[in-house]
Design a protein around this motif. Structure first.
Motif, PDB file in Angstrom:
ATOM      1  N   ILE A   1       0.833  -1.204   0.000  1.00 38.13           N
ATOM      2  CA  ILE A   1       0.000   0.000   0.000  1.00 38.13           C
ATOM      3  C   ILE A   1       0.868   1.254   0.000  1.00 38.13           C
ATOM      4  CG2 ILE A   1      -1.603   1.345   1.426  1.00 38.13           C
ATOM      5  CD1 ILE A   1      -3.032  -1.271   2.053  1.00 38.13           C
ATOM      6  N   VAL A   2       1.951   1.241   0.775  1.00 35.84           N
ATOM      7  CA  VAL A   2       2.881   2.373   0.768  1.00 35.84           C
ATOM      8  C   VAL A   2       3.466   2.575  -0.630  1.00 35.84           C
ATOM      9  CG1 VAL A   2       5.115   3.191   1.631  1.00 35.84           C
ATOM     10  CG2 VAL A   2       3.449   2.208   3.221  1.00 35.84           C
ATOM     11  N   PHE A   3       3.812   1.477  -1.287  1.00 38.51           N
ATOM     12  CA  PHE A   3       4.363   1.546  -2.642  1.00 38.51           C
ATOM     13  C   PHE A   3       3.347   2.151  -3.608  1.00 38.51           C
ATOM     14  CE2 PHE A   3       4.922  -0.562  -6.819  1.00 38.51           C
ATOM     15  CZ  PHE A   3       6.181  -0.077  -7.145  1.00 38.51           C
ATOM     16  N   ALA A   4       2.095   1.709  -3.527  1.00 40.87           N
ATOM     17  CA  ALA A   4       1.053   2.232  -4.418  1.00 40.87           C
ATOM     18  C   ALA A   4       0.792   3.715  -4.155  1.00 40.87           C
ATOM     19  CB  ALA A   4      -0.237   1.428  -4.248  1.00 40.87           C
ATOM     20  N   LEU A   5       0.800   4.113  -2.890  1.00 40.61           N
ATOM     21  CA  LEU A   5       0.636   5.532  -2.557  1.00 40.61           C
ATOM     22  C   LEU A   5       1.802   6.355  -3.092  1.00 40.61           C
ATOM     23  CD1 LEU A   5      -0.627   5.212   1.126  1.00 40.61           C
ATOM     24  CD2 LEU A   5      -1.942   6.121  -0.792  1.00 40.61           C
ATOM     25  N   ARG A   6       3.004   5.808  -3.012  1.00 43.56           N
ATOM     26  CA  ARG A   6       4.169   6.508  -3.538  1.00 43.56           C
ATOM     27  C   ARG A   6       4.029   6.722  -5.052  1.00 43.56           C
ATOM     28  NH1 ARG A   6       8.465   6.892  -0.749  1.00 43.56           N
ATOM     29  NH2 ARG A   6       8.264   4.858   0.276  1.00 43.56           N
ATOM     30  N   LEU A   7       3.522   5.704  -5.752  1.00 39.90           N
ATOM     31  CA  LEU A   7       3.309   5.848  -7.195  1.00 39.90           C
ATOM     32  C   LEU A   7       2.355   7.004  -7.483  1.00 39.90           C
ATOM     33  CD1 LEU A   7       2.911   2.145  -8.445  1.00 39.90           C
ATOM     34  CD2 LEU A   7       4.960   3.580  -8.525  1.00 39.90           C
ATOM     35  N   ARG A   8       1.245   7.046  -6.753  1.00 42.02           N
ATOM     36  CA  ARG A   8       0.270   8.123  -6.971  1.00 42.02           C
ATOM     37  C   ARG A   8       0.894   9.485  -6.686  1.00 42.02           C
ATOM     38  NH1 ARG A   8      -5.067   7.661  -7.609  1.00 42.02           N
ATOM     39  NH2 ARG A   8      -4.545   9.622  -8.633  1.00 42.02           N
ATOM     40  N   ASN A   9       1.702   9.563  -5.632  1.00 44.03           N
ATOM     41  CA  ASN A   9       2.331  10.837  -5.280  1.00 44.03           C
ATOM     42  C   ASN A   9       3.398  11.263  -6.279  1.00 44.03           C
ATOM     43  OD1 ASN A   9       0.752  11.197  -3.016  1.00 44.03           O
ATOM     44  ND2 ASN A   9       2.210  10.231  -1.623  1.00 44.03           N
TER      45      ASN A   9
ATOM     46  N   LEU B   1       9.694  15.378   3.195  1.00 40.62           N
ATOM     47  CA  LEU B   1       8.693  14.758   2.340  1.00 40.62           C
ATOM     48  C   LEU B   1       9.406  13.824   1.377  1.00 40.62           C
ATOM     49  CD1 LEU B   1       6.334  17.733   1.478  1.00 40.62           C
ATOM     50  CD2 LEU B   1       5.741  15.723   2.797  1.00 40.62           C
ATOM     51  N   PRO B   2       8.805  12.686   1.035  1.00 43.81           N
ATOM     52  CA  PRO B   2       9.475  11.713   0.185  1.00 43.81           C
ATOM     53  C   PRO B   2      10.022  12.338  -1.089  1.00 43.81           C
ATOM     54  CG  PRO B   2       7.435  10.809   1.022  1.00 43.81           C
ATOM     55  CD  PRO B   2       7.467  12.260   1.429  1.00 43.81           C
ATOM     56  N   ALA B   3      11.269  12.019  -1.396  1.00 46.62           N
ATOM     57  CA  ALA B   3      11.924  12.601  -2.559  1.00 46.62           C
ATOM     58  C   ALA B   3      11.214  12.236  -3.848  1.00 46.62           C
ATOM     59  CB  ALA B   3      13.379  12.123  -2.616  1.00 46.62           C
ATOM     60  N   GLY B   4      10.493  11.108  -3.852  1.00 47.32           N
ATOM     61  CA  GLY B   4       9.793  10.676  -5.042  1.00 47.32           C
ATOM     62  C   GLY B   4       8.763  11.675  -5.515  1.00 47.32           C
ATOM     63  N   HIS B   5       8.293  12.547  -4.601  1.00 52.25           N
ATOM     64  CA  HIS B   5       7.265  13.492  -5.017  1.00 52.25           C
ATOM     65  C   HIS B   5       7.842  14.650  -5.820  1.00 52.25           C
ATOM     66  CE1 HIS B   5       3.014  14.418  -4.657  1.00 52.25           C
ATOM     67  NE2 HIS B   5       3.375  15.676  -4.731  1.00 52.25           N
TER      68      HIS B   5
END
Length: 323
Positions: A162-170, A235-239
């Motif tokens: 779920i964390v991975f999927a949320l990261r994708l959306r972000n 905040l996560p760098a992925g964003h």
């Protein structure tokens, strides 16, 4: 006269709103659609000015695509709850007047530059995850997260998926509706769970929302102040992907309506996982590839105890074998 009684000192409050540098709106549950429409109205009246002010909205377990569908037939909901509570189920239908009014308000405030953070709650007994994170909406000003209380937290396959999927959306990457299909697995029940109410007692929820409000880059640049990089407060760098997307002209909200009342086919999940494994944007990211590899390792060790968890593992076994 009635307005003065219900809201004393209206003029002074309006002046305070107009003079503020930052406006932070906190909502929970059915307050989310109400607050979106309220912010839209305040902008319309020029009491809020997104070009000059930082405006953010924290939506905790917000009912954006309606409550859990099975609750519609619950005896308490049908015969005891008020008409206003029963009306929330209209948000399950994207063609309903309630849904269209709410989506219109979201589109307006996001286009104007309001920052929105949506946080779902683990074992929420009222609101499904896809509803809490407004799964149908895509915009760089939207950030999504999940609250898991200490009693339910496990560093296992399901949590990390779920964390991975949320990261994708972000990051602005389509999750192929994985979070929609996983919502049933992490849903709570009316008897024994209180995830819907515990979320607003967690200070970290508010801290994350303030970070997003104060240190993210809006799709509509402020006219008088420079933005601080997203990574400044952790905040996560992925964003940064979404941050880059927001740096140009105003971006319109993307909306993918779905009818939450329709029963989902659980056998879509293996195909979704296989599609994500081959997703070019994921394969090109070293960090996301590493997360996928870790998910495979966690899946081998995962021993779910709930019926929904066991069924999910059973359906994903063929994908694991193929990988």
């Amino acid at each position: 006269m009635i307005a003065e009684v219900l809201m004393p000192e209206r003029k002074r409050r309006a002046e305070m709103l107009k003079a503020a540098d930052t406006v932070f709106v906190v909502t929970h549950s059915q307050g989310t659609p109400v607050s979106a429409m309220l912010i839209e109205r305040l902008i319309e009246l020029e009491l809020l000015e997104p070009r000059r002010q930082r405006i953010g909205m924290l939506a905790m377990a917000g009912i954006s695509h309606g409550p859990l569908p099975y609750l519609k037939d619950n005896v308490v909901i049908k015969y005891i709850e008020s008409e206003a509570a029963r009306e929330l189920f209209e948000l399950m239908d994207p063609s309903s007047p309630q849904s269209q009014r709410y989506v219109g308000a979201l589109s307006t405030i996001l286009h104007k530059g309001v920052r929105l953070i949506c946080i779902g709650s683990w074992v929420d007994e009222v609101v499904p995850l896809y509803s809490a994170i407004i799964q149908g909406v895509s915009h760089p000003n939207v950030y999504r997260a999940m609250y898991v209380d200490s009693h339910h937290y496990l560093d296992d396959f399901l949590t990390n998926l779920i964390v991975f999927a949320l990261r994708l959306r972000n990051m602005g990457i389509y999750d192929h509706d994985l979070l929609t299909h996983l919502s049933e697995v992490v849903a709570g029940s009316l008897w024994g769970h209180s995830g819907h109410s515990t979320i607003y007692a967690e200070p970290a929820v508010f801290k994350l929302a303030l970070k997003w409000l104060l240190y993210s880059t809006s799709s509509v640049p402020l006219s008088s102040s420079a933005s601080v990089p997203t990574v400044a407060l952790g905040l996560p760098a992925g964003h940064q992907h979404a941050e880059a997307s927001a740096s140009g002209s105003q971006i319109h909200m993307s909306y993918r309506p779905f009818n939450a009342a329709e029963r989902l086919n659980p056998f879509f999940i293996p195909w979704i996982m296989r599609t994500l494994w081959d997703e070019p944007e994921i394969r090109q990211s070293e960090g996301l590839r590493a997360e996928l590899q870790r998910l495979v390792a966690l899946f081998d060790k995962w021993a779910p105890e709930t019926k929904a968890g066991k069924e999910l593992k059973y359906r994903l076994e063929p994908v694991r074998a193929a990988l």
